[in-house]
Design a protein around this motif. Structure first.
Motif, mmCIF file in Angstrom:
data_model
loop_
_atom_site.group_PDB
_atom_site.id
_atom_site.type_symbol
_atom_site.label_atom_id
_atom_site.label_comp_id
_atom_site.label_asym_id
_atom_site.label_seq_id
_atom_site.Cartn_x
_atom_site.Cartn_y
_atom_site.Cartn_z
ATOM 1 N N VAL A 122 0.839 -1.199 0.000
ATOM 2 C CA VAL A 122 0.000 0.000 0.000
ATOM 3 C C VAL A 122 0.871 1.246 0.000
ATOM 4 O O VAL A 122 0.625 2.203 -0.755
ATOM 5 N N ILE A 123 1.900 1.259 0.842
ATOM 6 C CA ILE A 123 2.803 2.403 0.874
ATOM 7 C C ILE A 123 3.504 2.569 -0.473
ATOM 8 O O ILE A 123 3.683 3.694 -0.970
ATOM 9 N N ASP A 124 3.910 1.461 -1.089
ATOM 10 C CA ASP A 124 4.558 1.530 -2.403
ATOM 11 C C ASP A 124 3.616 2.126 -3.448
ATOM 12 O O ASP A 124 4.044 2.955 -4.274
ATOM 13 N N GLU A 125 2.354 1.717 -3.417
ATOM 14 C CA GLU A 125 1.385 2.247 -4.379
ATOM 15 C C GLU A 125 1.195 3.751 -4.177
ATOM 16 O O GLU A 125 1.135 4.517 -5.148
ATOM 17 N N ILE A 126 1.099 4.178 -2.908
ATOM 18 C CA ILE A 126 0.923 5.603 -2.620
ATOM 19 C C ILE A 126 2.143 6.396 -3.078
ATOM 20 O O ILE A 126 2.020 7.441 -3.733
ATOM 21 N N VAL A 127 3.346 5.914 -2.743
ATOM 22 C CA VAL A 127 4.567 6.633 -3.092
ATOM 23 C C VAL A 127 4.742 6.687 -4.610
ATOM 24 O O VAL A 127 5.134 7.730 -5.166
ATOM 25 N N ASP A 128 4.457 5.597 -5.299
ATOM 26 C CA ASP A 128 4.574 5.592 -6.766
ATOM 27 C C ASP A 128 3.611 6.594 -7.398
ATOM 28 O O ASP A 128 3.974 7.310 -8.347
ATOM 29 N N VAL A 166 -6.514 0.434 -2.598
ATOM 30 C CA VAL A 166 -5.498 1.429 -2.915
ATOM 31 C C VAL A 166 -4.601 0.908 -4.029
ATOM 32 O O VAL A 166 -4.076 -0.210 -3.968
ATOM 33 N N SER A 167 -4.440 1.715 -5.068
ATOM 34 C CA SER A 167 -3.527 1.377 -6.156
ATOM 35 C C SER A 167 -3.034 2.661 -6.792
ATOM 36 O O SER A 167 -3.668 3.724 -6.668
ATOM 37 N N LEU A 171 -5.369 6.215 -7.755
ATOM 38 C CA LEU A 171 -4.973 7.524 -7.231
ATOM 39 C C LEU A 171 -4.682 8.492 -8.369
ATOM 40 O O LEU A 171 -5.064 9.677 -8.302
ATOM 41 N N LEU A 172 -4.012 8.027 -9.408
ATOM 42 C CA LEU A 172 -3.747 8.887 -10.566
ATOM 43 C C LEU A 172 -5.049 9.280 -11.251
ATOM 44 O O LEU A 172 -5.202 10.415 -11.726
ATOM 45 N N THR A 173 -5.998 8.359 -11.298
ATOM 46 C CA THR A 173 -7.291 8.664 -11.920
ATOM 47 C C THR A 173 -8.059 9.696 -11.114
ATOM 48 O O THR A 173 -8.678 10.610 -11.676
ATOM 49 N N ILE A 188 -7.805 7.783 2.848
ATOM 50 C CA ILE A 188 -7.338 6.392 2.813
ATOM 51 C C ILE A 188 -7.404 5.818 4.218
ATOM 52 O O ILE A 188 -6.851 6.392 5.167
ATOM 53 N N ARG A 189 -8.083 4.695 4.344
ATOM 54 C CA ARG A 189 -8.220 3.998 5.632
ATOM 55 C C ARG A 189 -7.710 2.569 5.458
ATOM 56 O O ARG A 189 -8.293 1.779 4.737
ATOM 57 N N GLY A 190 -6.580 2.275 6.114
ATOM 58 C CA GLY A 190 -5.985 0.963 5.932
ATOM 59 C C GLY A 190 -5.487 0.800 4.511
ATOM 60 O O GLY A 190 -4.645 1.548 4.030
ATOM 61 N N SER A 191 -6.033 -0.176 3.795
ATOM 62 C CA SER A 191 -5.654 -0.407 2.401
ATOM 63 C C SER A 191 -6.798 -0.051 1.451
ATOM 64 O O SER A 191 -6.822 -0.514 0.319
ATOM 65 N N ARG A 192 -7.732 0.792 1.910
ATOM 66 C CA ARG A 192 -8.888 1.145 1.095
ATOM 67 C C ARG A 192 -8.946 2.656 0.891
ATOM 68 O O ARG A 192 -8.642 3.436 1.802
ATOM 69 N N VAL A 193 -9.338 3.058 -0.305
ATOM 70 C CA VAL A 193 -9.659 4.457 -0.579
ATOM 71 C C VAL A 193 -11.121 4.644 -0.205
ATOM 72 O O VAL A 193 -12.024 4.169 -0.906
ATOM 73 N N VAL A 194 -11.352 5.301 0.920
ATOM 74 C CA VAL A 194 -12.712 5.412 1.454
ATOM 75 C C VAL A 194 -13.536 6.418 0.665
ATOM 76 O O VAL A 194 -14.695 6.171 0.327
ATOM 77 N N ALA A 195 -12.952 7.593 0.386
ATOM 78 C CA ALA A 195 -13.711 8.654 -0.277
ATOM 79 C C ALA A 195 -12.764 9.567 -1.043
ATOM 80 O O ALA A 195 -11.554 9.604 -0.778
#
Length: 312
Positions: A122-128, A166-167, A171-173, A188-195
């Protein structure tokens, strides 16, 4: 039963009755302090609470010793410190009063220990995603919850519910300028994009002019709500920032951001509990009393009888 209780209260038991009332008074004060420590829940704020308690004790002692000027000064310091702590820990005290009003006494006596871990993926996806947004100078604002969920009342607009994994792509979209959800924050809550398209309260204190709306929103929500951090990407410069507790850490590289997020959300990291569990507290007090009793008996050449658990 009621008549017996009234008779017991009016009966003069001397020092035994006084000692009992002092013990009850002290126990209630300790229970209240314990609840406050559970609500605050962090070691770094413990020293402020200790200082406040010392001020109250000094004020009570000076009044008992008949020092009117010192007692007056300390009393004003206690009132001022109480107001300052109420402002500093407004979210914690609000949660304390809400739980007290709902009768949730069990939650008040259960210290929380762990932060919410986020998998490395999840952190890798956010940082990327943040790295690519920064390179393309696309503005973005991400809220990452650290423990308990953020109360929607702390947000100006809760935004559009998504509940997606989360991906980097999602996030880019979300933050693409052509989409309807790019204006606002992503929760972002845990590994989910809540809103997405979440509108946050702005920072109300004076801030540098070069800070844009996203940075002021990140400072505003992290100052108001302590259980979150915000990642900001500037639309003008592409710089990366991390906001926590009303403090902005910038500019950051993507590798530095990853390092900070891993340190903050590592599953191995635990928030050090200020208040131990009730059972642990009782065991600690029992061990201290036993050590004192052992030393006391040793002064007279006696041995303290072994407890049943120590007997073989």
């Amino acid at each position: 039963m009621r008549d017996w209780w009234k008779q017991w209260l009016t009966t003069d038991f001397g020092w035994t009755q006084s000692l009992l009332f002092y013990a009850i008074d002290l126990g209630l004060v300790l229970a209240l302090i314990y609840m406050v420590l559970v609500i605050i829940g962090e070691r770094r704020t413990l020293w402020m609470v200790r200082g406040f308690i010392l001020l109250m004790l000094a004020s009570a002692i000076s009044a008992r010793l008949g020092l009117p000027l010192l007692s007056f000064v300390l009393e004003k310091l206690v009132v001022g410190s109480a107001v300052a702590m109420a402002v500093t820990f407004q979210s914690e005290f609000r949660r304390f009063l809400e739980q007290l009003g709902r009768g949730e006494f069990r939650q008040l006596l259960q210290p929380g220990r762990r932060i919410v871990p986020k998998p490395d993926s999840v952190i890798d996806e956010i940082v990327d995603a943040v790295r690519e947004l920064s390179q393309n100078r696309i503005g973005a604002l991400l809220i990452l919850e650290t423990d308990s969920p953020i109360d929607e009342r702390d947000l100006k607009v809760p935004g559009v519910k998504l509940n997606a994994e989360v991906s980097k792509e999602i996030l880019l979209t979300i933050f693409h300028p052509k989409t309807a959800l790019h204006d606002g924050a992503c929760l972002i809550r845990g590994s989910r994009v809540v809103a997405a398209a979440v509108i946050l309260p702005l920072y109300e204190r004076p801030a540098p002019r070069q800070l844009g709306t996203r940075h002021r929103a990140a400072l505003g929500i992290t100052e108001k709500v302590e259980n979150c951090v915000c990642v900001v990407v500037s639309e003008e410069t592409g710089s990366i920032s991390l906001a926590e507790r009303g403090i902005l850490n910038k500019p950051l590289t993507s590798s530095k951001l990853k390092e900070l997020l891993e340190a903050r959300f590592s599953p191995a990291v635990e928030r050090e509990a200020v208040a131990p569990s009730i059972r642990g507290l009782v065991n600690q007090i029992g061990n201290r009393v036993r050590i004192l009793m052992t030393r006391f008996f040793a002064l007279f050449g006696l041995n303290l009888p072994a407890s049943p658990r120590n007997k073989k």
